[in-house]
Design an enzyme around this catalytic site. Structure first.
Site, PDB file in Angstrom:
ATOM      1  N   ASP A 179      58.326  26.964  32.806  1.00 43.60           N
ATOM      2  CA  ASP A 179      58.244  25.597  32.878  1.00 43.60           C
ATOM      3  C   ASP A 179      59.811  25.222  32.622  1.00 43.60           C
ATOM      4  OD1 ASP A 179      55.709  26.319  31.496  1.00 43.60           O
ATOM      5  OD2 ASP A 179      55.369  24.010  32.088  1.00 43.60           O
TER       6      ASP A 179
ATOM      7  N   TYR B 157      60.046  20.836  39.143  1.00 39.35           N
ATOM      8  CA  TYR B 157      59.864  19.819  38.732  1.00 39.35           C
ATOM      9  C   TYR B 157      60.407  18.434  39.821  1.00 39.35           C
ATOM     10  CZ  TYR B 157      57.958  21.365  34.414  1.00 39.35           C
ATOM     11  OH  TYR B 157      57.160  22.010  33.480  1.00 39.35           O
TER      12      TYR B 157
ATOM     13  N   ASN C  87      51.078  23.550  37.848  1.00 39.64           N
ATOM     14  CA  ASN C  87      50.428  22.325  38.298  1.00 39.64           C
ATOM     15  C   ASN C  87      51.795  21.727  39.100  1.00 39.64           C
ATOM     16  OD1 ASN C  87      51.494  22.309  35.519  1.00 39.64           O
ATOM     17  ND2 ASN C  87      51.346  19.804  35.849  1.00 39.64           N
TER      18      ASN C  87
ATOM     19  N   HIS D 121      48.085  18.988  26.486  1.00 44.49           N
ATOM     20  CA  HIS D 121      47.148  19.930  27.552  1.00 44.49           C
ATOM     21  C   HIS D 121      46.206  20.634  26.525  1.00 44.49           C
ATOM     22  CE1 HIS D 121      49.891  18.898  30.666  1.00 44.49           C
ATOM     23  NE2 HIS D 121      50.927  19.693  30.188  1.00 44.49           N
TER      24      HIS D 121
ATOM     25  N   HIS E  99      52.845  25.623  30.690  1.00 45.93           N
ATOM     26  CA  HIS E  99      52.421  24.341  30.676  1.00 45.93           C
ATOM     27  C   HIS E  99      52.751  23.645  29.657  1.00 45.93           C
ATOM     28  CE1 HIS E  99      49.925  21.682  32.812  1.00 45.93           C
ATOM     29  NE2 HIS E  99      48.876  21.928  31.972  1.00 45.93           N
TER      30      HIS E  99
ATOM     31  N   HIS F   8      55.066  22.333  26.485  1.00 41.93           N
ATOM     32  CA  HIS F   8      56.308  22.635  26.527  1.00 41.93           C
ATOM     33  C   HIS F   8      56.828  22.713  25.263  1.00 41.93           C
ATOM     34  CE1 HIS F   8      56.245  20.032  30.481  1.00 41.93           C
ATOM     35  NE2 HIS F   8      55.957  21.181  30.546  1.00 41.93           N
TER      36      HIS F   8
END
Ligand SMILES: *[C@@H]1O[C@H](CO)[C@@H](O)[C@H](O)[C@H]1NC(C)=O
Ligand SMILES: *[C@@H]1O[C@H](CO)[C@@H](O)[C@H](O)[C@H]1NC(C)=O
Ligand SMILES: *[C@@H]1O[C@H](CO)[C@@H](O)[C@H](O)[C@H]1NC(C)=O
Ligand SMILES: *[C@@H]1O[C@H](CO)[C@@H](O)[C@H](O)[C@H]1NC(C)=O
Ligand SMILES: [Fe+2]
Length: 466
Positions: free
Chosen positions: A165, A197, A231, A326, A353, A355
């Protein structure tokens, strides 16, 4: 007198801490950091600079190109024209120069048109060697190098970096710097998904995919990054006519999926030194009879622990996560695959996923049937350790809210940005350390000696030791 009293308080504190440890799960770090917004580095930042010269190759990145580690996929972008497709490469101290020719593609996303994206696989490399390679022509030639891994085998040491991430904020830059400066010297990065991102921008502004490629180049051009999709790679935006998932990712990044019998770039496996690495896709179908399910079922019997003692799985959405953020999103995939992980004694699963950082105990939760109601995780020495390493530092900021009390499966959790290093020593031992960005480069904020589940399956939990 006063100092006696202080040490009494200290002892009391320690006792209290260990009591808390028994009642709850593991450790929730009390580390205090400044919680500030994570903001993307502006486009004119040094890290995004376009290399000089007309049509110079940019966003150079490499990844493993086969199952065994004797091939490398070199990728780059030329902005103004297709330019050369050729990679020139040679082994250090060798006068024999080789060349390989790649392929070029472009894509459109809403009103964005990509540059010319090149991918070129170079094969038949020798193990454990330094190679130089050059992309571009004339004035704009750019030279890089990489090291091939040792021949696949049980006792060859190898050190992996773990990043997830990442994004492109000032914090992302600090994470990458800490990884690069770590005295542990990671040799390849296991990246657990969510790269640029770009989808946080209006119309998923794909210029932010380009800027991310330039930012990461200082590492991705010199050592392979093993890609997992998250994602933020979906870029699914039917509202602007973009309804093919993973479009920017699949054009820009390659994985050696065909070599491991996979039919999509999002799930595949590689061997690298002493490790067998299975990459799964949290955002592709994984139910029974799906291509990913069928592939994974046939994958486990291929793992030979005498050849590759360490069985590592990467996916994006964690199965054992005790943050509010999540929470339970990985549950349906856990239900599908966890029995296989336990049966095949996976050593460790890395996810992103969320953070923040979290390390689990060795637990499993596979006894449940619709009628028996047995649905709590239990300690299980055949189960993997689950590590969430989604703390690269992206624009969405830290996940700070946790479920309370800390569940028993959670051994250590902390909402700080950072990265981790897994140093495999031999077939029985691997040292693992998590580094938070606020500390010095050598400091490990959470550590564990992993004992291999096949060769040395005794309890290796640090909380068990203490
Ligand atoms: C794409 O569209 C957005 C808004 O709809 C606009 O701001 C931007 O300038 C456009 N970009 C190009 C390359 O046309
Ligand atoms: C990113 O980090 C590098 C290495 O520490 C530094 O040289 C550079 O100035 C940083 N850039 C930004 C925008 O923070
Ligand atoms: C597993 O690997 C070892 C070492 O390479 C080899 O000797 C053995 O034959 C392999 N086993 C199987 C079942 O392929
Ligand atoms: C494996 O590595 C560990 C940690 O470095 C070491 O203690 C152990 O002796 C090694 N085992 C063998 C067989 O060399
Ligand atoms: Fe994510």
């Amino acid at each position: 007198m006063r100092s006696d009293f202080l040490s009494f308080l200290l002892v009391l504190g320690l006792v209290w801490n260990s009591l808390v440890l028994f009642c709850n799960g593991g450790i929730t770090s009390k580390f205090v950091r400044k919680v500030e917004k994570s903001i993307d580095m502006p486009l004119h930042s040094d890290v995004f600079r376009v290399p000089p010269g007309h049509n110079a190759p940019q966003q150079v990145h490499i990844t493993q190109g086969d199952v065994e580690g004797k091939a490398v996929i070199v990728s780059w972008v030329t902005q103004e024209a297709p330019g050369s497709n050729t990679v020139h490469y040679w082994k250090e101290h060798s006068s024999t120069k080789h060349k390989a020719h790649g392929k070029t593609n472009t894509y459109k996303f809403y009103n964005y048109t990509s540059g010319y994206i090149h991918h070129c696989t170079i094969r038949n490399l020798e193990y454990d060697s330094k190679y130089y390679y050059v992309v571009g022509v004339g004035q704009t030639e750019r030279k890089f190098w990489f090291f091939t891994p040792p021949k696949v085998g049980p006792d060859v040491p190898y050190t992996f970096g773990l990043i997830g991430d990442l994004g492109q904020t000032f914090d992302s830059n600090i994470t990458l710097t800490h990884y690069e400066k770590s005295p542990k010297k990671g040799q390849a990065v296991l990246f657990v998904g969510d790269l640029s991102y770009a989808d946080n921008y209006p119309n998923h502004d794909n210029n932010r995919w380009d800027s991310w490629g330039r930012f990461a180049e200082r590492s991705t051009a010199y050592q392979p990054w093993i890609w997992t999709t998250g994602n933020h790679e979906l870029d699914f935006a039917p509202e602007i006519g973009e309804n093919k998932p993973f479009k920017p990712f699949t054009h820009r990044y390659r994985t050696p999926y065909r070599a491991s019998g996979s039919t999509e770039p999002f799930w595949y496996s590689i061997k690298r030194g002493p490790a067998y690495i299975i990459v799964l896709s949290s955002y592709s179908a994984y139910g029974k009879y799906t291509p990913q399910y069928t592939w994974l079922e046939e994958e486990f019997p291929k793992v030979n622990r005498t050849e590759t003692p360490w069985l590592i799985v990467l996916n994006h959405s964690p199965w054992y996560n005790s943050y509010d953020y999540h929470y339970m999103e990985g549950e349906s995939m856990r239900v599908m695959y966890e029995p296989w992980f336990v049966k095949n004694k996976v050593d460790v699963v890395f996810s992103g996923h969320v953070h923040a950082y979290e390390r689990s105990e060795r637990v499993s939760n596979i006894a449940y049937t619709v009628v028996n109601g047995i649905c709590s995780p239990v300690k299980d020495q055949s189960a993997p350790v689950y590590i969430t390493i989604g703390d690269g530092g992206n624009i969405e900021g830290l996940a700070t809210k946790m479920t309370e009390p800390q569940p028993k499966y959670s051994a250590y959790r902390e909402a700080s940005f950072g990265h981790a290093i897994l140093s495999i020593k031999n077939r029985t031992h691997a040292h693992y350390g998590w580094h938070r960005n606020q500390d010095g480069y050598a400091v490990e904020a959470d550590t564990m000696w992993f004992y291999n589940r096949f060769w040395h399956p005794v309890d290796d939990s640090p909380s068990f030791d203490s």
